[in-house]
Design a protein around this motif. Sequence first.
Motif, mmCIF file in Angstrom:
data_model
loop_
_atom_site.group_PDB
_atom_site.id
_atom_site.type_symbol
_atom_site.label_atom_id
_atom_site.label_comp_id
_atom_site.label_asym_id
_atom_site.label_seq_id
_atom_site.Cartn_x
_atom_site.Cartn_y
_atom_site.Cartn_z
ATOM 1 N N ARG A 169 0.853 -1.178 0.000
ATOM 2 C CA ARG A 169 0.000 0.000 0.000
ATOM 3 C C ARG A 169 0.902 1.246 0.000
ATOM 4 O O ARG A 169 2.040 1.184 0.489
ATOM 5 N N PRO A 170 0.423 2.365 -0.535
ATOM 6 C CA PRO A 170 1.287 3.559 -0.606
ATOM 7 C C PRO A 170 1.875 3.967 0.734
ATOM 8 O O PRO A 170 3.065 4.292 0.830
ATOM 9 N N GLU A 171 1.066 3.930 1.777
ATOM 10 C CA GLU A 171 1.555 4.349 3.081
ATOM 11 C C GLU A 171 2.610 3.392 3.631
ATOM 12 O O GLU A 171 3.525 3.814 4.361
ATOM 13 N N GLU A 172 2.517 2.108 3.295
ATOM 14 C CA GLU A 172 3.498 1.130 3.759
ATOM 15 C C GLU A 172 4.856 1.364 3.100
ATOM 16 O O GLU A 172 5.898 1.312 3.766
ATOM 17 N N LEU A 173 4.854 1.616 1.809
ATOM 18 C CA LEU A 173 6.108 1.886 1.114
ATOM 19 C C LEU A 173 6.739 3.162 1.638
ATOM 20 O O LEU A 173 7.951 3.209 1.913
ATOM 21 N N HIS A 174 5.943 4.195 1.775
ATOM 22 C CA HIS A 174 6.459 5.479 2.288
ATOM 23 C C HIS A 174 7.083 5.289 3.667
ATOM 24 O O HIS A 174 8.176 5.810 3.941
ATOM 25 N N GLN A 175 6.414 4.529 4.524
ATOM 26 C CA GLN A 175 6.919 4.322 5.890
ATOM 27 C C GLN A 175 8.233 3.560 5.898
ATOM 28 O O GLN A 175 9.172 3.905 6.625
ATOM 29 N N GLN A 176 8.345 2.512 5.080
ATOM 30 C CA GLN A 176 9.583 1.738 5.047
ATOM 31 C C GLN A 176 10.760 2.591 4.568
ATOM 32 O O GLN A 176 11.874 2.490 5.099
ATOM 33 N N VAL A 177 10.511 3.415 3.565
ATOM 34 C CA VAL A 177 11.585 4.238 3.022
ATOM 35 C C VAL A 177 12.007 5.315 4.031
ATOM 36 O O VAL A 177 13.203 5.560 4.233
ATOM 37 N N THR A 178 11.061 5.951 4.680
ATOM 38 C CA THR A 178 11.424 6.982 5.662
ATOM 39 C C THR A 178 12.043 6.361 6.914
ATOM 40 O O THR A 178 12.948 6.953 7.515
#
Length: 269
Positions: free
Chosen positions: A172-181
Amino acid sequence: MNSDKDPFARDPDPAFRRRAQWIARSLHREAPDGPRILDIGCGRGYYFAVYDQLGASATGVDADTSALAAARAAHPTSTFRQVQAECLPFDDNSFDVIVMSEVLEHMPDPALGLSEAARVLVPDGLLLATVPHAGYPFAWDPVNWIGEAVFKRHVSTGTFAGIWAGHERLYRPEELHQQVTDAGFDVIEQIAQTRWCLPFVHNLLYGLGKPMIEANLLPDVRRNERRRGPSAALIALARTMVDAADRLNGDTVPEGRPALNLCIAARKP
């Protein structure tokens, strides 16, 4: 990138085509001159045509020996190494750009892979990553879409594995964003791509087409191989049908709509 310089313009897979074009645009816009690029999970080296255009010093790493052999044959002047993404044999601050296209979803511990990417990337270095979207369209993989929606299960192996083939997760978009940050990166862009497609196109391209290409029964159009006869006619027909559906797509998919890919660009502080 001009269409006459786009090595992906005629790729038969609309999802690959769009994410590859996004990577190419991002590199031309964001990468320094003559960048040192590390392609983690480089596979058969499809992005190296873009790296060559940039005048980059590019290194590809992958755990798949057969894919690396194909990459070396196609790009004999580039460097390829058999390496696990979680344990990169490079010094800190060795690369200006890291590309991780369709890699994180395969990793048991993507956080470790992102940590290693951050370690070998220079300060202000660029990370470009793509992953499959958990909110994929029904037409792309009807078997798994129905399986997940109705039975809360998916097919992971075999002809009908579809979008889940070899994957530990979809994103999900929020999951990818969280892993990268969480890995210490600052996100500069995140988009979703490719909503409309021919029904069962994933099974057509990868369940049938890819094994036949690897068995040398069909030409590899990504390598611009050309043959005559029934196989060429079959590919031409399939391409026409896939392209007809893809004409409905724009460059990005609005938030909350079904999409095939997530693309994220980030910098190391």
